[in-house]
Design a protein around this motif. Structure first.
Motif, PDB file in Angstrom:
ATOM      1  N   GLY A  75     -10.969   6.067   4.766  1.00 27.11           N
ATOM      2  CA  GLY A  75      -9.860   5.117   4.719  1.00 27.11           C
ATOM      3  C   GLY A  75      -9.961   4.163   3.544  1.00 27.11           C
ATOM      4  O   GLY A  75      -8.955   3.652   3.067  1.00 27.11           O
ATOM      5  N   GLU A  92       0.777  -6.339   4.328  1.00 28.24           N
ATOM      6  CA  GLU A  92       2.074  -6.545   3.684  1.00 28.24           C
ATOM      7  C   GLU A  92       2.866  -7.667   4.330  1.00 28.24           C
ATOM      8  O   GLU A  92       3.943  -8.010   3.866  1.00 28.24           O
ATOM      9  CB  GLU A  92       2.881  -5.238   3.701  1.00 28.24           C
ATOM     10  CG  GLU A  92       2.341  -4.167   2.768  1.00 28.24           C
ATOM     11  CD  GLU A  92       1.123  -3.433   3.318  1.00 28.24           C
ATOM     12  OE1 GLU A  92       0.922  -3.436   4.538  1.00 28.24           O
ATOM     13  OE2 GLU A  92       0.367  -2.858   2.510  1.00 28.24           O
ATOM     14  N   ARG A 103       0.844  -1.198   0.000  1.00 30.50           N
ATOM     15  CA  ARG A 103       0.000   0.000   0.000  1.00 30.50           C
ATOM     16  C   ARG A 103       0.875   1.243   0.000  1.00 30.50           C
ATOM     17  O   ARG A 103       2.017   1.222   0.458  1.00 30.50           O
ATOM     18  CB  ARG A 103      -0.907   0.000   1.236  1.00 30.50           C
ATOM     19  CG  ARG A 103      -2.079  -0.944   1.135  1.00 30.50           C
ATOM     20  CD  ARG A 103      -2.829  -1.033   2.451  1.00 30.50           C
ATOM     21  NE  ARG A 103      -1.964  -1.570   3.508  1.00 30.50           N
ATOM     22  CZ  ARG A 103      -2.250  -1.527   4.798  1.00 30.50           C
ATOM     23  NH1 ARG A 103      -3.370  -0.949   5.203  1.00 30.50           N
ATOM     24  NH2 ARG A 103      -1.433  -2.053   5.686  1.00 30.50           N
ATOM     25  N   ASN A 129      -4.563  -5.492   1.746  1.00 32.36           N
ATOM     26  CA  ASN A 129      -4.303  -4.481   2.760  1.00 32.36           C
ATOM     27  C   ASN A 129      -3.314  -4.940   3.825  1.00 32.36           C
ATOM     28  O   ASN A 129      -3.209  -4.329   4.882  1.00 32.36           O
ATOM     29  CB  ASN A 129      -5.613  -4.046   3.411  1.00 32.36           C
ATOM     30  CG  ASN A 129      -6.456  -3.235   2.438  1.00 32.36           C
ATOM     31  OD1 ASN A 129      -5.941  -2.363   1.740  1.00 32.36           O
ATOM     32  ND2 ASN A 129      -7.739  -3.526   2.363  1.00 32.36           N
ATOM     33  N   ASN A 161     -10.999   4.942   0.548  1.00 35.16           N
ATOM     34  CA  ASN A 161     -11.123   5.751  -0.675  1.00 35.16           C
ATOM     35  C   ASN A 161     -12.566   6.161  -0.954  1.00 35.16           C
ATOM     36  O   ASN A 161     -13.024   6.154  -2.098  1.00 35.16           O
ATOM     37  CB  ASN A 161     -10.555   4.980  -1.875  1.00 35.16           C
ATOM     38  CG  ASN A 161      -9.061   4.809  -1.742  1.00 35.16           C
ATOM     39  OD1 ASN A 161      -8.311   5.687  -2.117  1.00 35.16           O
ATOM     40  ND2 ASN A 161      -8.634   3.705  -1.170  1.00 35.16           N
ATOM     41  N   ARG A 174      -9.376   4.893  12.694  1.00 36.11           N
ATOM     42  CA  ARG A 174     -10.231   3.894  12.056  1.00 36.11           C
ATOM     43  C   ARG A 174     -10.535   2.733  12.997  1.00 36.11           C
ATOM     44  O   ARG A 174      -9.636   2.070  13.485  1.00 36.11           O
ATOM     45  CB  ARG A 174      -9.539   3.386  10.781  1.00 36.11           C
ATOM     46  CG  ARG A 174      -9.520   4.403   9.682  1.00 36.11           C
ATOM     47  CD  ARG A 174      -8.731   3.910   8.484  1.00 36.11           C
ATOM     48  NE  ARG A 174      -9.313   2.701   7.908  1.00 36.11           N
ATOM     49  CZ  ARG A 174      -8.897   2.170   6.754  1.00 36.11           C
ATOM     50  NH1 ARG A 174      -7.938   2.741   6.076  1.00 36.11           N
ATOM     51  NH2 ARG A 174      -9.463   1.078   6.304  1.00 36.11           N
ATOM     52  N   ILE A 204      -5.338   5.994   4.945  1.00 35.70           N
ATOM     53  CA  ILE A 204      -6.064   5.609   3.732  1.00 35.70           C
ATOM     54  C   ILE A 204      -5.331   4.447   3.058  1.00 35.70           C
ATOM     55  O   ILE A 204      -4.114   4.503   2.862  1.00 35.70           O
ATOM     56  CB  ILE A 204      -6.178   6.803   2.752  1.00 35.70           C
ATOM     57  CG1 ILE A 204      -6.890   7.975   3.416  1.00 35.70           C
ATOM     58  CG2 ILE A 204      -6.917   6.390   1.475  1.00 35.70           C
ATOM     59  CD1 ILE A 204      -6.838   9.265   2.619  1.00 35.70           C
ATOM     60  N   ASP A 205      -6.089   3.405   2.733  1.00 35.97           N
ATOM     61  CA  ASP A 205      -5.525   2.245   2.048  1.00 35.97           C
ATOM     62  C   ASP A 205      -5.572   2.463   0.546  1.00 35.97           C
ATOM     63  O   ASP A 205      -6.660   2.526  -0.034  1.00 35.97           O
ATOM     64  CB  ASP A 205      -6.363   0.984   2.320  1.00 35.97           C
ATOM     65  CG  ASP A 205      -6.439   0.614   3.787  1.00 35.97           C
ATOM     66  OD1 ASP A 205      -5.381   0.601   4.437  1.00 35.97           O
ATOM     67  OD2 ASP A 205      -7.550   0.337   4.271  1.00 35.97           O
ATOM     68  N   VAL A 206      -4.420   2.578  -0.070  1.00 29.70           N
ATOM     69  CA  VAL A 206      -4.369   2.611  -1.531  1.00 29.70           C
ATOM     70  C   VAL A 206      -3.299   1.624  -1.983  1.00 29.70           C
ATOM     71  O   VAL A 206      -2.126   1.765  -1.619  1.00 29.70           O
ATOM     72  CB  VAL A 206      -4.017   4.020  -2.071  1.00 29.70           C
ATOM     73  CG1 VAL A 206      -4.039   4.013  -3.597  1.00 29.70           C
ATOM     74  CG2 VAL A 206      -4.972   5.075  -1.535  1.00 29.70           C
ATOM     75  N   VAL A 207      -3.696   0.630  -2.724  1.00 32.24           N
ATOM     76  CA  VAL A 207      -2.742  -0.367  -3.202  1.00 32.24           C
ATOM     77  C   VAL A 207      -1.911   0.245  -4.330  1.00 32.24           C
ATOM     78  O   VAL A 207      -2.449   0.894  -5.234  1.00 32.24           O
ATOM     79  CB  VAL A 207      -3.486  -1.628  -3.685  1.00 32.24           C
ATOM     80  CG1 VAL A 207      -2.506  -2.628  -4.290  1.00 32.24           C
ATOM     81  CG2 VAL A 207      -4.236  -2.264  -2.526  1.00 32.24           C
TER      82      VAL A 207
END
Ligand SMILES: [Zn+2]
Lengths: 72, 584
Positions: free
Chosen positions: B151, B266, A12, B264, B153, B205, A21-24
């Protein structure tokens, strides 16, 4: 939804993530890039930025028992 | 502590990770409730496996309504949305009927437990009418809404903030509101989806900070296999037992998609699986030590009914445990309100939901709320400014203390919760003294106690415990700044009535004109908010305050402010009553 091989990488964006904010990230060879912001970097740099994000969690390695919690 | 461990089968490659979760739970000997979706019931081999789990291990089989999308479903409804709460009532009825029919075919009876991320009032009504055997449902996510939307988008339409954090009896008309009595109650026990961190779910969150190791990985709250936060959160919930009649409740509800490659996370898949196993092992260890009882959902419902009366207040004394601030938050919940005391800001109210107004909430295209199931706030200091930063302050309470020309706002004076007590007069939350220092060297300490006597009232007691000059007179101003809303953006305040009672009673109708109504010998200052059927009033607990005001805002500060002012010397105290009621 378009789910090409490009979008199936599992890193991410560290800049977006630091804003919760999760953005790949997409990638072009070794170079990863964010489509929501202008972040770009290689995997090792990106992972170093995750480590930097974790620094705010000063107790990330601290076990707190019920007694410890009551004493906080 | 009582534990519900919940698993759900998922389609395709995910199915093997459901089986892995089941194996882990059964190896450790934890009771499981399997929540089965419509798509899973379409797969005969899944149904057979689930029956075998039930027969061999006693797993309870419940109905999962947050995954609907399968061929049969699409054929009937021509939509791939999995969120039952976002369909019209008519479709909710047909979906529930379809799912129950399939459930009976598969398992030979009606479910006693069910789950969805959120069940709005109409889903709840449809489901409980169609399924009288239902005892309990997962039906809300504590503080899931604006922050998750951002969070993800701005693509995750699950807005159900403003409700309980643990177990409760959902009310008719609004699932998030605890029912007053049997007539007001839906008739089942509600529990939240996951046990969230009540400190960090307010600040950030809720889907990072929960009883879900992979969510914590998503939030970067672990370092590889080092993940004490997962255990600390269990223990934070255990620490609540003395506040709530000796009980606390925890549930773990992790989808199998979190134990394999997940976009989400890693960490390697092996790490995700190990962290999940270690959480279950810790819960198993607590059970072996007699500190935890694992139950199926319906077993917990039976326990809850037998032991927790309707209307019983619930408390959570949260401590922040990851950043290392040790910050305290105190959550209070009863049938009239949900309140958050932010001790860091001198003991201000950081979030306030007036259940006494009985705001109704169904979601779906046939409802005026559309997607938004959140219970309206009067105060939300994260979304609506709180203490001033850039420009004007926003929703919050505080005490302003003035010495000469200088005013100190208690929001700048950190405190902690020093004790929570219950007696025949209600619940009492005491804070450590807030220490004030003025530029001429004068110091003072204000000790705050919140009393919750019930009936929609909060008594805010301010004791001027110490003053370096015992002769000094300090002006104190109890301050409430509010509005109404569910998200970050302002709603229309036109038509809100602001009024003061006292020597010169006066009122105005809100029009963003920056007007003030004020009186001497104030007996009450109030705002009536017809948009949410709510009246909020501040009055002196005894007699009259020398001055009271109600202040209209303007479009750059779209709030109303209520104040009561008096003068105190060392040893003096001032108690205000914050009263919430349903506006007629
Ligand atoms: Zn980015």
């Amino acid at each position: 939804m378009l789910m090409s091989e490009q979008s199936r990488v599992s890193l991410r964006c560290p800049v977006c993530l630091s804003r919760d904010i999760d953005v790949v990230l997409y990638h072009d060879g070794e170079r990863y890039y964010c489509i929501k912001c202008s972040y770009t970097g290689q995997e090792d740099e990106t992972r170093r930025m995750y480590a930097a994000i974790r620094k705010k969690f000063r107790w990330i390695r601290r076990r707190l028992t019920v007694e410890d919690i009551e004493a906080l | 502590m009582y534990l519900n461990l919940l698993h759900r089968p998922k389609m395709g490659d995910y199915y093997e990770f459901f089986k892995l979760q089941q194996d882990m739970a059964h190896e450790i000997g934890l009771k499981v409730t399997i929540l089965v979706s419509l798509p899973a019931m379409e797969k005969d081999f899944m149904v057979e496996d689930i029956k075998r789990y039930h027969e061999e291990y006693g797993d309870e089989i419940g109905l999962f309504l947050s995954e609907l999308n399968c061929e049969t479903f699409r054929r009937e409804f021509h939509c791939e949305m999995n969120s039952i709460w976002l369909y019209s009532r008519d479709k909710k009825e047909r979906m529930v009927a379809m799912a129950l029919e399939r459930f009976r075919e598969c398992f030979g009876g009606d479910p006693v437990s069910a789950a969805a991320y959120y069940m709005d009032a109409s889903t709840m009504e449809v489901l409980t009418e169609a399924c009288p055997s239902l005892q309990i449902a997962v039906c809300a996510c504590f503080e899931e809404g604006v922050k998750n939307f951002h969070g993800c988008n701005n693509s995750w339409y699950l807005f159900n903030e403003g409700g309980p954090w643990s177990a409760w009896y959902p009310a008719k008309g609004n699932t998030l509101r605890p029912a007053r009595d049997e007539d007001d109650a839906v008739g089942i026990v509600g529990v939240c989806h996951l046990s969230r961190d009540p400190a960090l779910s307010y600040e950030s969150r809720n889907d990072f900070w929960a009883s879900h190791p992979a969510n914590v990985q998503r939030g970067l709250g672990n370092e590889g296999e080092v993940h004490p936060y997962d255990f600390n959160l269990v223990d934070l919930y255990r620490a609540q037992e003395p506040l709530n009649g000796g009980y606390s409740y925890y549930n773990v509800f992790v989808g199998p998609n979190w134990l394999t490659h997940n976009m989400n996370i890693e960490d390697p898949v092996e790490v995700s699986q190990k962290l999940y196993r270690e959480l279950l092992e810790y819960l198993g260890q607590l059970r072996d030590e007699g500190e935890l009882e694992d139950m199926t959902m319906s077993e917990f419902a039976a326990w809850y009914r037998a032991n927790r009366p309707l209307g019983e207040p619930e408390l959570f004394h949260a401590r922040e445990m990851l950043y290392g601030s040790g910050k305290h938050y105190v959550w209070y919940l009863d049938t009239d309100m949900r309140v958050l005391i932010d001790t860091q800001q001198g003991g201000s109210i950081g979030d306030l939901r007036p259940y006494v107004a009985e705001c109704e909430r169904s979601t779906g295209p046939d409802s005026p709320s559309l997607y938004d199931g959140s219970y309206p706030y009067l105060i939300q200091s994260q979304y609506r400014s709180g203490a001033a930063n850039h420009s004007f302050d926003g929703t919050r309470t505080t005490l302003a203390v003035t010495h000469g020309e200088e005013t100190v706002d208690l929001c700048a004076c950190p405190t902690k919760c020093s004790g929570i007590e219950k007696d025949e007069d209600g619940v009492h939350v005491s804070l450590t003294p807030a220490k004030l220092r003025f530029s001429d060297g004068l110091t003072a300490a204000v000790q705050t106690t919140y009393h919750f006597p019930g009936g929609g009232r909060i008594l805010i007691e301010r004791n001027l415990a110490e003053v370096s000059d015992p002769e000094a007179e300090l002006q104190v101003c109890e301050y409430f700044k509010g509005c109404y809303g569910t998200i970050e953006y302002p709603e229309d305040l036109h038509g809100v009535t602001l009024a003061v009672d006292g020597d010169r009673p006066e009122a105005l109708s809100y029009a963003y004109e920056s007007r003030t109504v004020a009186t001497t010998n104030a007996t009450a200052v109030r705002a009536v908010i017809p948009q949410i059927d709510c009246t909020v009033e501040l009055c002196p607990a005894d007699g009259a305050a020398p001055r009271g005001t109600a202040v209209e805002g303007f479009l750059f500060s779209p709030y109303f402010t209520l104040t009561l002012e008096t003068t105190l010397r060392a040893g003096g105290s001032f108690t205000s009553c914050l009263c919430l009621s349903k506006a007629e």
